[in-house]
Design a protein around this motif. Structure first.
Motif, PDB file in Angstrom:
ATOM      1  N   LEU A  43       0.769  -1.221  -0.068  1.00 30.32           N
ATOM      2  CA  LEU A  43      -0.037   0.061  -0.112  1.00 30.32           C
ATOM      3  C   LEU A  43       0.910   1.427   0.024  1.00 30.32           C
ATOM      4  CD1 LEU A  43      -2.892   1.170   0.111  1.00 30.32           C
ATOM      5  CD2 LEU A  43      -2.605   1.153   2.666  1.00 30.32           C
ATOM      6  N   ALA A  44       2.251   1.167   0.702  1.00 33.88           N
ATOM      7  CA  ALA A  44       2.966   2.419   0.861  1.00 33.88           C
ATOM      8  C   ALA A  44       3.447   2.607  -0.555  1.00 33.88           C
ATOM      9  CB  ALA A  44       4.006   2.080   1.689  1.00 33.88           C
ATOM     10  N   VAL A  45       3.985   1.422  -1.232  1.00 34.62           N
ATOM     11  CA  VAL A  45       4.575   1.620  -2.746  1.00 34.62           C
ATOM     12  C   VAL A  45       3.219   2.190  -3.606  1.00 34.62           C
ATOM     13  CG1 VAL A  45       5.203   0.245  -4.558  1.00 34.62           C
ATOM     14  CG2 VAL A  45       6.109  -0.252  -2.419  1.00 34.62           C
ATOM     15  N   LEU A  46       2.212   1.612  -3.450  1.00 35.05           N
ATOM     16  CA  LEU A  46       1.054   2.139  -4.470  1.00 35.05           C
ATOM     17  C   LEU A  46       0.694   3.729  -4.039  1.00 35.05           C
ATOM     18  CD1 LEU A  46      -2.478   0.645  -4.997  1.00 35.05           C
ATOM     19  CD2 LEU A  46      -2.399   3.094  -4.119  1.00 35.05           C
ATOM     20  N   HIS A  47       1.083   4.137  -2.797  1.00 30.68           N
ATOM     21  CA  HIS A  47       0.790   5.587  -2.554  1.00 30.68           C
ATOM     22  C   HIS A  47       1.883   6.475  -3.143  1.00 30.68           C
ATOM     23  CE1 HIS A  47      -3.030   5.037  -0.448  1.00 30.68           C
ATOM     24  NE2 HIS A  47      -2.456   4.679   0.706  1.00 30.68           N
ATOM     25  N   PHE A  48       3.007   5.844  -3.015  1.00 33.88           N
ATOM     26  CA  PHE A  48       4.244   6.537  -3.438  1.00 33.88           C
ATOM     27  C   PHE A  48       4.221   6.873  -5.123  1.00 33.88           C
ATOM     28  CE2 PHE A  48       8.587   5.833  -5.524  1.00 33.88           C
ATOM     29  CZ  PHE A  48       9.194   6.984  -5.036  1.00 33.88           C
ATOM     30  N   GLN A  49       3.503   5.678  -5.770  1.00 31.52           N
ATOM     31  CA  GLN A  49       3.423   5.842  -7.134  1.00 31.52           C
ATOM     32  C   GLN A  49       2.200   6.916  -7.412  1.00 31.52           C
ATOM     33  OE1 GLN A  49       2.628   1.498  -7.354  1.00 31.52           O
ATOM     34  NE2 GLN A  49       3.733   1.752  -9.455  1.00 31.52           N
ATOM     35  N   GLN A  50       1.274   6.895  -6.279  1.00 29.98           N
ATOM     36  CA  GLN A  50       0.522   8.020  -6.946  1.00 29.98           C
ATOM     37  C   GLN A  50       0.759   9.567  -6.216  1.00 29.98           C
ATOM     38  OE1 GLN A  50      -2.584   6.089  -4.321  1.00 29.98           O
ATOM     39  NE2 GLN A  50      -4.016   5.529  -6.117  1.00 29.98           N
ATOM     40  N   ASP A  51       2.102   9.664  -5.791  1.00 24.78           N
ATOM     41  CA  ASP A  51       2.547  10.987  -5.315  1.00 24.78           C
ATOM     42  C   ASP A  51       1.908  11.305  -4.176  1.00 24.78           C
ATOM     43  OD1 ASP A  51       4.617  11.302  -7.324  1.00 24.78           O
ATOM     44  OD2 ASP A  51       2.978  12.166  -8.737  1.00 24.78           O
ATOM     45  N   ARG A  52       1.283  10.577  -3.389  1.00 26.70           N
ATOM     46  CA  ARG A  52       0.616  10.566  -1.994  1.00 26.70           C
ATOM     47  C   ARG A  52       1.728  10.246  -0.951  1.00 26.70           C
ATOM     48  NH1 ARG A  52      -4.422   7.062  -2.744  1.00 26.70           N
ATOM     49  NH2 ARG A  52      -4.776   7.657  -0.294  1.00 26.70           N
ATOM     50  N   ASN A  67       7.495  -5.446  11.047  1.00 26.40           N
ATOM     51  CA  ASN A  67       8.727  -5.946  10.853  1.00 26.40           C
ATOM     52  C   ASN A  67       9.838  -5.072  10.335  1.00 26.40           C
ATOM     53  OD1 ASN A  67      10.729  -7.548   9.848  1.00 26.40           O
ATOM     54  ND2 ASN A  67       9.611  -8.899   8.420  1.00 26.40           N
ATOM     55  N   PRO A  68      10.676  -4.743  11.144  1.00 26.22           N
ATOM     56  CA  PRO A  68      11.776  -3.715  11.209  1.00 26.22           C
ATOM     57  C   PRO A  68      12.917  -4.105  10.295  1.00 26.22           C
ATOM     58  CG  PRO A  68      11.921  -4.358  13.255  1.00 26.22           C
ATOM     59  CD  PRO A  68      10.641  -4.990  12.534  1.00 26.22           C
ATOM     60  N   HIS A  69      12.809  -5.196   9.679  1.00 24.53           N
ATOM     61  CA  HIS A  69      14.121  -6.129   8.927  1.00 24.53           C
ATOM     62  C   HIS A  69      14.052  -6.263   7.622  1.00 24.53           C
ATOM     63  CE1 HIS A  69      15.297  -6.757  13.193  1.00 24.53           C
ATOM     64  NE2 HIS A  69      14.452  -7.525  13.358  1.00 24.53           N
ATOM     65  N   VAL A  70      13.313  -5.668   7.104  1.00 23.59           N
ATOM     66  CA  VAL A  70      12.892  -5.518   5.538  1.00 23.59           C
ATOM     67  C   VAL A  70      13.718  -4.363   4.876  1.00 23.59           C
ATOM     68  CG1 VAL A  70      11.566  -5.797   3.514  1.00 23.59           C
ATOM     69  CG2 VAL A  70      11.007  -6.744   5.541  1.00 23.59           C
ATOM     70  N   ALA A  71      14.886  -4.618   3.878  1.00 23.02           N
ATOM     71  CA  ALA A  71      15.611  -3.653   3.396  1.00 23.02           C
ATOM     72  C   ALA A  71      14.625  -2.616   2.441  1.00 23.02           C
ATOM     73  CB  ALA A  71      16.663  -4.063   2.678  1.00 23.02           C
ATOM     74  N   GLU A  72      13.816  -3.255   1.713  1.00 15.78           N
ATOM     75  CA  GLU A  72      13.103  -2.569   0.898  1.00 15.78           C
ATOM     76  C   GLU A  72      11.955  -1.227   1.572  1.00 15.78           C
ATOM     77  OE1 GLU A  72      13.507  -5.686   0.869  1.00 15.78           O
ATOM     78  OE2 GLU A  72      14.418  -6.254  -1.103  1.00 15.78           O
ATOM     79  N   ALA A  73      11.641  -1.841   2.718  1.00 16.15           N
ATOM     80  CA  ALA A  73      10.672  -1.063   3.225  1.00 16.15           C
ATOM     81  C   ALA A  73      11.438   0.087   4.065  1.00 16.15           C
ATOM     82  CB  ALA A  73      10.050  -1.768   4.404  1.00 16.15           C
ATOM     83  N   SER A  74      12.766  -0.111   4.604  1.00 17.60           N
ATOM     84  CA  SER A  74      13.559   0.964   5.080  1.00 17.60           C
ATOM     85  C   SER A  74      14.074   1.893   4.038  1.00 17.60           C
ATOM     86  CB  SER A  74      14.445   0.351   5.667  1.00 17.60           C
ATOM     87  OG  SER A  74      14.551  -0.100   6.969  1.00 17.60           O
ATOM     88  N   MET A  75      14.381   1.284   2.935  1.00 19.93           N
ATOM     89  CA  MET A  75      14.784   2.034   1.570  1.00 19.93           C
ATOM     90  C   MET A  75      13.540   3.193   1.161  1.00 19.93           C
ATOM     91  SD  MET A  75      17.172   2.994  -0.397  1.00 19.93           S
ATOM     92  CE  MET A  75      18.424   1.699   0.168  1.00 19.93           C
ATOM     93  N   VAL A  79      13.490   7.122   1.110  1.00 17.94           N
ATOM     94  CA  VAL A  79      13.293   7.991   0.052  1.00 17.94           C
ATOM     95  C   VAL A  79      11.979   8.916   0.312  1.00 17.94           C
ATOM     96  CG1 VAL A  79      12.368   7.884  -2.256  1.00 17.94           C
ATOM     97  CG2 VAL A  79      13.928   6.410  -1.590  1.00 17.94           C
ATOM     98  N   LEU A  80      10.921   8.497   1.226  1.00 20.50           N
ATOM     99  CA  LEU A  80      10.028   9.392   1.248  1.00 20.50           C
ATOM    100  C   LEU A  80      10.463  10.704   2.375  1.00 20.50           C
ATOM    101  CD1 LEU A  80       7.131   6.453   1.522  1.00 20.50           C
ATOM    102  CD2 LEU A  80       7.289   8.141   0.041  1.00 20.50           C
ATOM    103  N   LEU A  81      11.325   9.974   3.158  1.00 19.38           N
ATOM    104  CA  LEU A  81      11.597  11.136   4.079  1.00 19.38           C
ATOM    105  C   LEU A  81      12.418  12.376   3.570  1.00 19.38           C
ATOM    106  CD1 LEU A  81      12.647   8.760   7.246  1.00 19.38           C
ATOM    107  CD2 LEU A  81      10.944  10.682   7.332  1.00 19.38           C
TER     108      LEU A  81
END
Length: 598
Positions: A43-52, A67-75, A79-81
């Protein structure tokens, strides 16, 4: 990953770019499974694609709480920050991602980008190196070049931009960076060619026209640079740097009123543009409007109190306007602030500089000065007079053609010894010349009360020579015992005062070691780069003109006063080894070269 049919349907719609429908299914999953990491992440990826951005950040942070151990989510969070302007938090998130997955080139690349943005250029270079080791990419090389420019490592930056262009020949930003690096390296002809290559692809890049003008200006091509600045302003009329640079080109063409108007235009657009205030001062200085020149520098210093250009310029204006002691004091005080924290600046690749600094350390240690630190000796005024009277010098000057006078016993014994102690005991020898000599400039602290006294007494004692000529510049050079000195050149002034202070017993060849002066002056239509730097052209000119040279042998306390337009160079040097035996000459320039007016 969850195998829920609803989640799988959400992923299918997502891959088909049916984003609203996919979002609906992700939310159905989350209504049933609020701790579903994958649903929150996608859902976060989808919102990123929507510029939200804010919605995406909220969703990915919920995913990472699960789950704090997923590299793609931290990345993604990083990017969003970064997009939200929370740069330090972004850096921490991307560092976390690279720690979780160090084999991901994109992670290291993104880390390099954020470190560039934060001006952590050393860390950025390291991150781009990790990315490029995993996956050669044009953008990685390009941004590595930007980081190296931030570190002023322009040769390495140039290599990075060249690697970018090799991978992506049409990469216009890399062509721009290449031109900037070449400009900083002083390779101005190549810089012009790089900007021309870019502009052939896209003639609307106003910044390239501006920097093209800067490269042409450094080549002394003021008319050509003016045309480049005008083109930049045609494309971007409110670009203050181009208005300011345009003023500098007009200054080079001695069109001072137009230059002042152009500089004022820059300041209308950017009232806090410090360098424009400094350059405005330079125009007024060229017009000999000293109070206004100082006022412009005061404006610059009110905005940026430690601006080096403004402080150095203030010293120069005060000196030429007759306030010599005050001007040299400005130089000295600023140099002490700048250099007092630093060790000696040793260039390990130049043996003569390293050898000099070691000799000076040993000398200063014997004098009780803390080793390795910046130090200025006092250089106070001497009682009575510093310059010995030689009334015949004015008569000789008026009769001489070309204008030249040689005077022995120039300084009083107290002044000569004081100046020796000042030059031996100060660490201002920071201007390094590969031929084997070191320069001491006002900018590094060469300016004391005794030098002011000498300059003032020259003006008062010899009015027939110095009347109407303010002190333009001053410096000292110290030479290696056997390397070459300064090549043939002329100086931008009316009267050159050159005197030597090292004891005679240091000179192994009493018939040489001084200077050679030709009887021909630099052509009035030559600019500074030509008469002060183009040695082959100068020697060809002298040969073609049938110029005759005169050798003035070295003598301690001998001064040569001559027309600064006369070509001259250092004679062959053969001095004894040892710190106190190094040949030292002091130069004072008075007045303005007639052709320069500046």
């Amino acid at each position: 990953m969850t195998t829920s049919p609803v989640f799988n349907e959400a992923l299918t719609l997502h891959r088909q770019n049916k984003l609203p429908e996919a979002e609906n299914f992700y939310r159905q999953v989350l209504a049933a499974e609020p701790d579903n990491f994958y649903a929150w992440h996608w859902l976060a990826v989808l919102h990123f694609q929507q510029d939200r951005g804010s919605d995406a950040l909220a969703a990915v942070e919920k995913a990472l709480k699960i789950n704090p151990h997923v590299a793609e989510a931290s990345m993604l969070r990083g990017v969003l920050l970064q997009a939200a302007g929370r740069r330090e938090e972004a850096r921490a998130a991307i560092l976390r991602a690279t720690a979780l997955n160090p084999a991901n080139a994109e992670g290291w690349y993104n880390l390099g980008l954020i470190q560039n943005d934060l001006k952590y250029f050393d860390d950025a270079v390291a991150a781009f190196d990790r990315a490029l080791a995993l996956q050669p990419m044009a953008q990685g090389w390009h941004n590595r070049g930007i980081a190296l420019q931030g570190l002023k490592r322009y040769a390495e930056a140039l290599d990075s931009f060249d690697r970018t262009i090799a991978l992506a020949p049409g990469a216009l930003p890399a062509l721009y960076g290449r031109g900037e690096a070449l400009l900083e390296l002083g390779r101005c002809l190549e810089a012009v060619a790089a900007f021309d290559q870019l502009l052939a692809h896209d003639p609307a890049v106003y910044a390239a026209w501006n920097n093209r003008g800067a490269a042409q200006q450094r080549l002394g091509q003021f008319t050509e640079s003016l045309a480049s600045y005008d083109k930049a302003l045609e494309l971007q009329p409110d670009f203050a740097p181009s208005w300011s640079n345009r003023a500098n080109a007009l200054w080079g063409l001695k069109r001072y009123e137009e230059a002042l108007s152009s500089q004022d235009k820059a300041l209308e657009m950017a009232p806090d543009f410090v360098q424009a205030w400094v350059f405005r001062s330079a125009v007024l200085f060229a017009m000999q409007r000293y109070p206004e020149s100082l006022a412009s520098l005061d404006r610059a210093l009110a905005i940026e109190p430690d601006n080096e250009s403004a402080l150095f310029a203030r010293g120069a204006v005060l000196c030429e306007s007759g306030r010599i002691a005050e001007g040299l004091c400005v130089y000295r005080e600023h140099a002490e602030r700048i250099y007092a924290r630093h060790e000696f600046f040793v260039r390990a690749d130049l043996d003569f500089k390293r050898r000099h600094d070691q000799e000076q350390r040993e000398y200063l240690a014997a004098e009780g000065v803390a080793p390795g630190k910046y130090h200025l000796a006092a250089g106070p005024r001497v009682p009575g007079h510093a310059v010995n009277p030689h009334p015949e010098a004015q008569v000789q000057w008026q009769k001489s053609n070309p204008k030249m006078v040689v005077i022995d016993d120039f300084l009083s014994p107290e002044a000569l010894e004081g100046l020796r102690q000042y030059c031996w005991g100060s660490t201002f020898w920071q201007d390094i010349h590969a031929d084997g000599y070191l320069g001491a400039m006002p900018e590094s602290g060469f300016g004391c009360a005794l030098l002011a006294q000498i300059a003032e007494e020259l003006q008062s004692r010899y009015p027939a020579i110095f009347a109407g000529h303010g002190l333009r510049k001053l410096w000292a050079f110290k030479y290696d015992s056997s390397l070459t000195g300064i090549n043939v050149h002329a100086d931008p002034a009316a009267v050159n005062v050159n005197f030597w202070i090292t004891p005679d017993e240091a000179n192994l060849d009493p018939e040489h070691g001084g200077m050679v002066i030709w009887d021909i002056t630099a052509p009035l239509d030559w600019n500074f780069i030509q008469y002060n730097g183009d040695v082959p052209a100068t020697r060809a000119f002298l040969a073609g003109a049938g110029a005759k040279s005169q050798t003035v042998p070295y003598r301690a306390n001998r001064v040569v006063i001559f027309d600064s337009d006369l070509f001259h160079e250092t004679d062959v040097i053969a001095f004894k080894e040892g710190y106190l035996n190094r040949r030292i000459n002091v130069t004072l320039l008075f007045g303005r070269r007639v052709a320069d007016g500046s």
